[in-house]
Write an enzyme that holds these catalytic residues in place. Sequence first.
Site, PDB file in Angstrom:
ATOM      1  N   HIS A 105      19.649 -76.073 -75.394  1.00 49.40           N
ATOM      2  CA  HIS A 105      20.830 -75.740 -74.590  1.00 49.40           C
ATOM      3  C   HIS A 105      20.629 -74.607 -73.594  1.00 49.40           C
ATOM      4  O   HIS A 105      21.534 -74.342 -72.791  1.00 49.40           O
ATOM      5  CB  HIS A 105      22.056 -75.403 -75.481  1.00 49.40           C
ATOM      6  CG  HIS A 105      22.673 -76.608 -76.121  1.00 49.40           C
ATOM      7  ND1 HIS A 105      23.066 -76.651 -77.421  1.00 49.40           N
ATOM      8  CD2 HIS A 105      22.952 -77.829 -75.614  1.00 49.40           C
ATOM      9  CE1 HIS A 105      23.561 -77.843 -77.717  1.00 49.40           C
ATOM     10  NE2 HIS A 105      23.491 -78.579 -76.625  1.00 49.40           N
ATOM     11  N   ASP A 106      19.511 -73.927 -73.643  1.00 48.35           N
ATOM     12  CA  ASP A 106      19.307 -72.891 -72.612  1.00 48.35           C
ATOM     13  C   ASP A 106      17.837 -72.812 -72.234  1.00 48.35           C
ATOM     14  O   ASP A 106      17.238 -71.737 -72.213  1.00 48.35           O
ATOM     15  CB  ASP A 106      19.836 -71.539 -73.106  1.00 48.35           C
ATOM     16  CG  ASP A 106      20.029 -70.562 -71.943  1.00 48.35           C
ATOM     17  OD1 ASP A 106      20.064 -71.014 -70.771  1.00 48.35           O
ATOM     18  OD2 ASP A 106      20.130 -69.349 -72.197  1.00 48.35           O
TER      19      ASP A 106
END
Length: 260
Positions: A105-106
Amino acid sequence: MINEHVFNNTKFEESEILKIFIGICRGLEVMHNYKHTSNSSASGRLFSEGNDEDEALLARNETAEDDENDENDNLHLPHPATDAGTEAETNNSTEMAETIPFAHHDLKPPNVMLSAEGLSVLVDLGSCSRARIRVRTRQQALTVTDFAQEHCTLPYRAPELMDVETGAYITEATDIWSLGCLLYCTCFGYSPFEKLEIDQGANLNLAISQGKYHIPEDRNGYSKELIDLIRQCLQVKAKNRPTARDLIQRALEISRKLDV
Ligand SMILES: *[C@@H]1O[C@H](CO)[C@@H](O)[C@H](O)[C@H]1NC(C)=O
Ligand SMILES: *[C@@H]1O[C@H](CO)[C@@H](O)[C@H](O)[C@H]1NC(C)=O
Ligand SMILES: *[C@@H]1O[C@H](CO)[C@@H](O)[C@H](O)[C@H]1NC(C)=O
Ligand SMILES: *[C@@H]1O[C@H](CO)[C@@H](O)[C@H](O)[C@H]1NC(C)=O
Ligand SMILES: *[C@@H]1O[C@H](CO)[C@@H](O)[C@H](O)[C@H]1NC(C)=O
């Protein structure tokens, strides 16, 4: 290293880029095919190399977002079909195992470190959580949008996370988009969408939603095949993006051609 290359007016060798890229893909492949077992002490063996450390990191509870937890209980997280290869492996075992894809997610350059041996290591797993989210209500759509705004760095954020729609089905393909941005950045020194904003004052959100980015004509000297990997990842339709496993195969093929 990306910044140093920009500063020095130099660039990575294509073989270096592929090595880093394949390393990242291998990490994502593990996350995206995370196997959950009811007996955690026995589950390490489900990883090809018994990588307990990865497992410990991935098995953490739904990250630190307490406000997310309530929501997650309501979100329907389907049991994805395990692929044939892993099924044969678990079919005849006594523990219950199911694939629960997690997503980083990042994913972005600062969250990839290189070990002393030059292997890629994914870091900052604070945003790592279940990848597959079926967005059923307006409220859930807002929650997922908020999650993305807080955790997924804008120039690397997938279009489907920009303004999450009710009825959307979010998957680990969001990481593949970020991976495409990261690969672009390794080749050219900027995220594809950052660069557009710097050069033309373009609206970042709009450019991402429409998948508008520019590849320099000279490809900075890199092969068409390498640049094609970027294009394959940066498809607005998440379903059209390759999996981490596909990308490893394609990147290995490009590496083999370089060696000849
Ligand atoms: C940039 O140049 C410095 C000084 O010559 C050198 O030490 C450094 O390794 C270079 N960085 C890269 C990424 O090549
Ligand atoms: C988990 O597996 C180990 C052996 O691999 C066994 O000793 C232990 O009792 C199991 N725990 C549970 C809760 O099933
Ligand atoms: C994780 O969840 C379990 C139960 O769901 C709980 O017992 C445990 O304390 C939690 N661990 C952390 C680090 O929050
Ligand atoms: C998996 O289990 C099914 C029955 O549950 C069996 O028919 C099949 O042969 C098994 N496959 C393997 C690879 O063990
Ligand atoms: C697992 O497979 C072996 C043969 O490969 C068989 O002897 C054994 O009975 C199977 N166990 C289960 C639980 O199906």
